[in-house]
Each structure stands twice: as C-alpha cells, then as structure tokens.
Design a protein around this motif. Sequence first.
Motif, mmCIF file in Angstrom:
data_model
loop_
_atom_site.group_PDB
_atom_site.id
_atom_site.type_symbol
_atom_site.label_atom_id
_atom_site.label_comp_id
_atom_site.label_asym_id
_atom_site.label_seq_id
_atom_site.Cartn_x
_atom_site.Cartn_y
_atom_site.Cartn_z
ATOM 1 N N VAL A 63 0.824 -1.144 -0.005
ATOM 2 C CA VAL A 63 -0.037 0.057 0.118
ATOM 3 C C VAL A 63 1.009 1.234 0.003
ATOM 4 O O VAL A 63 1.820 1.272 0.783
ATOM 5 N N LEU A 64 0.476 2.364 -0.629
ATOM 6 C CA LEU A 64 1.065 3.514 -0.932
ATOM 7 C C LEU A 64 0.214 4.724 -0.588
ATOM 8 O O LEU A 64 -0.785 4.988 -1.059
ATOM 9 N N LEU A 65 0.535 5.399 0.696
ATOM 10 C CA LEU A 65 -0.282 6.403 1.276
ATOM 11 C C LEU A 65 0.233 7.668 0.568
ATOM 12 O O LEU A 65 1.421 8.019 1.053
ATOM 13 N N TRP A 66 -0.581 8.362 -0.076
ATOM 14 C CA TRP A 66 -0.233 9.798 -0.743
ATOM 15 C C TRP A 66 -1.025 10.832 0.316
ATOM 16 O O TRP A 66 -2.051 10.736 0.471
ATOM 17 N N GLY A 67 -0.297 11.962 0.609
ATOM 18 C CA GLY A 67 -0.723 12.876 1.236
ATOM 19 C C GLY A 67 0.194 13.945 1.684
ATOM 20 O O GLY A 67 1.512 13.861 1.410
ATOM 21 N N GLU A 68 -0.190 15.290 1.784
ATOM 22 C CA GLU A 68 0.459 16.395 2.085
ATOM 23 C C GLU A 68 1.447 16.014 3.399
ATOM 24 O O GLU A 68 1.060 15.219 4.233
ATOM 25 N N PRO A 69 2.473 16.838 3.760
ATOM 26 C CA PRO A 69 3.235 16.581 4.947
ATOM 27 C C PRO A 69 2.437 17.158 5.979
ATOM 28 O O PRO A 69 1.769 17.916 6.081
ATOM 29 N N GLY A 70 2.600 16.151 7.232
ATOM 30 C CA GLY A 70 2.070 16.779 8.478
ATOM 31 C C GLY A 70 0.806 16.403 8.705
ATOM 32 O O GLY A 70 0.138 16.614 9.667
ATOM 33 N N ILE A 71 0.037 15.413 7.777
ATOM 34 C CA ILE A 71 -1.169 15.119 8.000
ATOM 35 C C ILE A 71 -1.356 13.646 8.764
ATOM 36 O O ILE A 71 -2.696 13.172 8.991
ATOM 37 N N GLY A 72 -0.402 13.169 9.283
ATOM 38 C CA GLY A 72 -0.486 11.861 10.219
ATOM 39 C C GLY A 72 -0.364 10.679 9.346
ATOM 40 O O GLY A 72 -0.820 9.809 9.940
ATOM 41 N N LYS A 73 0.506 10.590 8.226
ATOM 42 C CA LYS A 73 0.640 9.064 7.722
ATOM 43 C C LYS A 73 1.413 8.353 8.514
ATOM 44 O O LYS A 73 1.100 7.013 8.801
ATOM 45 N N THR A 74 2.716 9.086 9.067
ATOM 46 C CA THR A 74 3.427 8.118 9.792
ATOM 47 C C THR A 74 2.893 7.621 11.131
ATOM 48 O O THR A 74 2.886 6.753 11.581
ATOM 49 N N ALA A 75 2.080 8.686 11.711
ATOM 50 C CA ALA A 75 1.288 8.352 12.901
ATOM 51 C C ALA A 75 0.465 7.317 12.861
ATOM 52 O O ALA A 75 0.151 6.250 13.743
ATOM 53 N N ALA A 76 -0.419 7.217 11.611
ATOM 54 C CA ALA A 76 -1.131 6.216 11.351
ATOM 55 C C ALA A 76 -0.743 4.678 11.241
ATOM 56 O O ALA A 76 -1.024 3.931 11.723
ATOM 57 N N LEU A 77 0.485 4.704 10.591
ATOM 58 C CA LEU A 77 1.321 3.610 10.476
ATOM 59 C C LEU A 77 1.796 3.206 11.682
ATOM 60 O O LEU A 77 1.623 1.846 12.342
ATOM 61 N N ASN A 113 2.893 0.812 -10.258
ATOM 62 C CA ASN A 113 1.985 -0.344 -10.884
ATOM 63 C C ASN A 113 1.909 -1.430 -9.544
ATOM 64 O O ASN A 113 1.095 -2.148 -9.792
ATOM 65 N N ARG A 114 3.020 -1.589 -8.669
ATOM 66 C CA ARG A 114 2.991 -2.666 -7.754
ATOM 67 C C ARG A 114 2.068 -2.164 -6.364
ATOM 68 O O ARG A 114 2.341 -3.045 -5.477
ATOM 69 N N PHE A 115 1.619 -0.969 -6.394
ATOM 70 C CA PHE A 115 1.087 -0.657 -5.083
ATOM 71 C C PHE A 115 -0.625 -0.261 -5.551
ATOM 72 O O PHE A 115 -0.850 -0.048 -6.216
ATOM 73 N N VAL A 116 -0.977 -0.466 -4.098
ATOM 74 C CA VAL A 116 -2.585 -0.033 -3.848
ATOM 75 C C VAL A 116 -2.410 1.629 -3.453
ATOM 76 O O VAL A 116 -1.688 1.779 -2.344
ATOM 77 N N HIS A 117 -2.951 2.403 -4.143
ATOM 78 C CA HIS A 117 -2.787 3.787 -4.086
ATOM 79 C C HIS A 117 -3.823 4.433 -3.014
ATOM 80 O O HIS A 117 -4.962 4.494 -3.453
ATOM 81 N N LEU A 118 -3.607 4.923 -1.714
ATOM 82 C CA LEU A 118 -4.595 5.688 -1.042
ATOM 83 C C LEU A 118 -4.182 6.720 -0.663
ATOM 84 O O LEU A 118 -3.268 7.313 -0.220
ATOM 85 N N ASN A 119 -5.443 7.783 -1.016
ATOM 86 C CA ASN A 119 -4.904 9.238 -0.874
ATOM 87 C C ASN A 119 -5.490 9.395 0.689
ATOM 88 O O ASN A 119 -6.586 9.134 0.930
ATOM 89 N N TRP A 120 -4.667 9.806 1.357
ATOM 90 C CA TRP A 120 -4.594 10.153 3.036
ATOM 91 C C TRP A 120 -4.785 11.439 3.331
ATOM 92 O O TRP A 120 -4.162 12.503 2.996
ATOM 93 N N THR A 121 -6.055 11.706 3.811
ATOM 94 C CA THR A 121 -6.497 12.915 4.243
ATOM 95 C C THR A 121 -6.848 13.081 5.519
ATOM 96 O O THR A 121 -7.152 11.885 6.167
ATOM 97 N N HIS A 122 -7.017 14.332 6.370
ATOM 98 C CA HIS A 122 -7.221 14.308 7.422
ATOM 99 C C HIS A 122 -8.647 14.760 7.972
ATOM 100 O O HIS A 122 -9.277 15.447 7.075
ATOM 101 N N ASP A 123 -9.086 14.163 8.853
ATOM 102 C CA ASP A 123 -10.541 14.318 9.328
ATOM 103 C C ASP A 123 -10.446 15.319 10.685
ATOM 104 O O ASP A 123 -9.840 14.753 11.591
ATOM 105 N N PRO A 124 -10.743 16.371 10.693
ATOM 106 C CA PRO A 124 -10.456 17.440 11.575
ATOM 107 C C PRO A 124 -11.226 16.814 12.911
ATOM 108 O O PRO A 124 -10.559 16.789 13.867
ATOM 109 N N GLU A 125 -12.284 16.108 13.097
ATOM 110 C CA GLU A 125 -12.917 15.499 14.060
ATOM 111 C C GLU A 125 -12.018 14.603 14.656
ATOM 112 O O GLU A 125 -12.009 14.369 15.867
ATOM 113 N N VAL A 126 -11.611 13.672 13.706
ATOM 114 C CA VAL A 126 -10.758 12.385 14.180
ATOM 115 C C VAL A 126 -9.427 13.088 14.966
ATOM 116 O O VAL A 126 -8.927 12.646 16.000
ATOM 117 N N VAL A 127 -8.757 14.233 14.293
ATOM 118 C CA VAL A 127 -7.625 14.916 14.824
ATOM 119 C C VAL A 127 -7.822 15.346 16.305
ATOM 120 O O VAL A 127 -7.077 15.305 17.169
#
Length: 411
Positions: free
Chosen positions: A49-63, A179-193
């Motif tokens: 899986v490849l998570l795409w997202g702007e810096p600082g939105i919590g990709k590393t924290a989610a992992l 082509n070897r990844f499942v691409h997921l756009n990672w966005t932040h949910d203000p309520e979750v944050v």
Amino acid sequence: MSSHALSASPSRLDVAGDLLTLLRDTSTEPRPDVQLEALTLAVAADLPVLLWGEPGIGKTAALNQLAASLGLPLTTVIASVHEPSDFSGLPVVGDDPAEQGVPMAPPDWAVRLVRAGRGLLFLDELSTAPPAVQAALLRLVLERRIGALRLPPGVRIVAAANPRASAADGWELSPPLANRFVHLNWTHDPEVVVRGLGGTWPRATLPRLDPGKLTEAVAFARRAVCAFLTARPALVHRLPDGETRRGGPWPSPRSWDMTLTLIAFATAAGSSRDILSLLVRGTVGDGPGLELLASLDRLDLPDPETLLADPAGAELPERGDLRQAVLDAVVAAVRARPERSRWDAAWALLARAVDTGAPDLVVVPATTLATLRREDWEVPVTIERLTSAVALSRRADRVAARVTAGAAAGR
C-alpha cells in the motif's frame, strides 16, 4: 541539604520525561474510518500500500498506530536516504568467488524482520527517492527479496509519499514501481484529529472474514473482473500518457490481479462500497475503477430470459439506473430473438415497470421495442396504458421545467 538528598530528588530531565510519558499516554476506540479500514483490508490481503498525502497530516502516525493495534513490530526505512545497494544487497567477497560466487548481504533491518518472522515494513518518503533507488525497490516490493533474503509471509509492506509539488526534491514514481502498489489518498478528518489530540484515536483492526463466504467471494471476484475485462478489453493494459499519472494507479494485468484479490477480501469481510471504491480506484485508477464498480451492480441483475418467461412475477430493481439497465437488456434480448410471445412479454414487463416505478424510465425501451413489431403482430392492449402514463409523466416534466425557469427569471 545533604548530597544524598540531592541525588534522591528527581532531575529536571526526569520530570520532563514524566510529562512526555503522560502526553504520549493515549487510548483507542472503535470508530468508523473509511481510510483506515481500506488500509487494514489491503494489509490483510498482503498487498503493498502507498499512502499519498501532504506533509504533516499523520501518515506516519497512522502507521505507528496500525502496527501497535495489529501487534506487529514496525520497521521504518526512509527510502530517500538509502543507496540502491541497501535494497539490492551489498556484495561480499568470499574465499573463492570463482567457485562460490559473490553473495549479496542484506541490511540489518531486513535480517531483523526475517528473524522476527512478522512485522510491518514502512517505506517512508518514497517520492523523494531518486530513480536508481526506486529501481532497486522493485524487487523488494514485488518479490519481497532483499539481497539473498526473502521476507517471510508475516511481513506486510506499506509506503508513504508526498505529492511532488510538496515533496523536497521530489521525483515522480516510476511506472513499474507505481503499478505494484495500492494507492490510497490520505486526508485528515478534523473531528478525528481533535479527538485524537484529546487522547483517543480510532482503532485499526483487521477485517473479520466470514469463513463460510470465502469460496463464494473468490468466485464473485473472478466473475466480476473477467466479465468486465471481456466487455472492456482495451482496459486490460493502459499506460497513462502523462508522467504524473504514470506515477499513480493504472490498469495492467498485475493491477487487475490485485483488484480481484481486493474484491474477494471485501466481499468476504462484508466491507462497504465506499471502502471497496477507495481500493479499486487506488489500484487501477479512477476511470477504470468507477466503470468496474458500476458493472458490479449489474452482476446480480435478473436474467432477461427469466423475466420474459414470467413477466407477471418479475422483480425489478428499485434503483433507477439498474431498472433502466434491466429494461434495456430485455429489449435487447427480444431484438436478438424476435418472436411474438417474447415481444408481448416485453410489453407486459414495461407495463409492470410503469406500475412500480418512474414512467419516464420506459420511454427509450418502449420506443425501441415498438420498432421491432412485425406487420402481422397485433398491438397489445398494454401499449395504450403505457402511452398515457408516459405522456402524463412528460407533461409533468414540462410543467416542472416551466416552474423552475419562471422561478429563476424572477430572482
């Protein structure tokens, strides 16, 4: 004060450490999160899986949270600070290279993963890795090999990347790697944050697969993908034109195989359509993915021949687009084998559609069906009822259009 008393009192760093411990003391809760559920389903399916997202939105924290929730040791590798040899292996010359060859020694983190037998390998900053490093990553992601080692089945691979516009010295992903990844756009949910900053984050759990549905899920996934590609053979392999789009999801035999796997897992897990949509579009791209999702709805539509055999007992879909597809299929079946009894049965079905749904849906199929009439076929009585219902529906549409136009003009 004695020196003993001074040594017994906590130092300022000790107190700071206690405060940091309290700040890091968070809990989790079961909470619907489409992004997180899509990620865990792909992880369960053992797909990179490849998570795409702007810096600082919590990709590393989610992992980190995902690894902790699943009880997997997390190994983080910053791809951009490594050399190609770190992934392909460093050559080690033995006693007699002519006889034994030159083995490729893997890095220490790979050895630890193999020894553990399980884990979550997190490849961070993938879009800042230069092309040579991306090329070396191909074997790791596809074959799960690093030097002479092979990662065990218990290791899952997840990567993260920033869009090129926001990545420091960013590169587009090479098409073979993308082509070897499942691409997921990672966005932040203000309520979750906000809730997470308050100490409670959503909990990641692996999907619960129904053991009784596994065979059915595989059969459904194969039928869905094969039927779709039979109807749309041009989408079996389509490399996008632009460099940016080539670095994302696009259809190929490899990505269709991944899609088939995801459909099977989503079916066995009873996942929502939103989750399946994220995964399918993240594997073969938005266009092909949306087409496939639309075709999934039609897989369970009733057989036109069954409807023609018993129009009085026919069960038509409630959704307008699916009902339209069924009626069009019935008319196409009559066109393929035009017989008086089948023609009459089709009119009876259209009449049933008018009685149980929107009359405007029968306009096109009724017009087409009328052109199939032979000279010696009598006009069925149901046509008159259909004509009046459709005419009334059209008059209502025209009145509604005039009211809307008048309201707009009065603004």
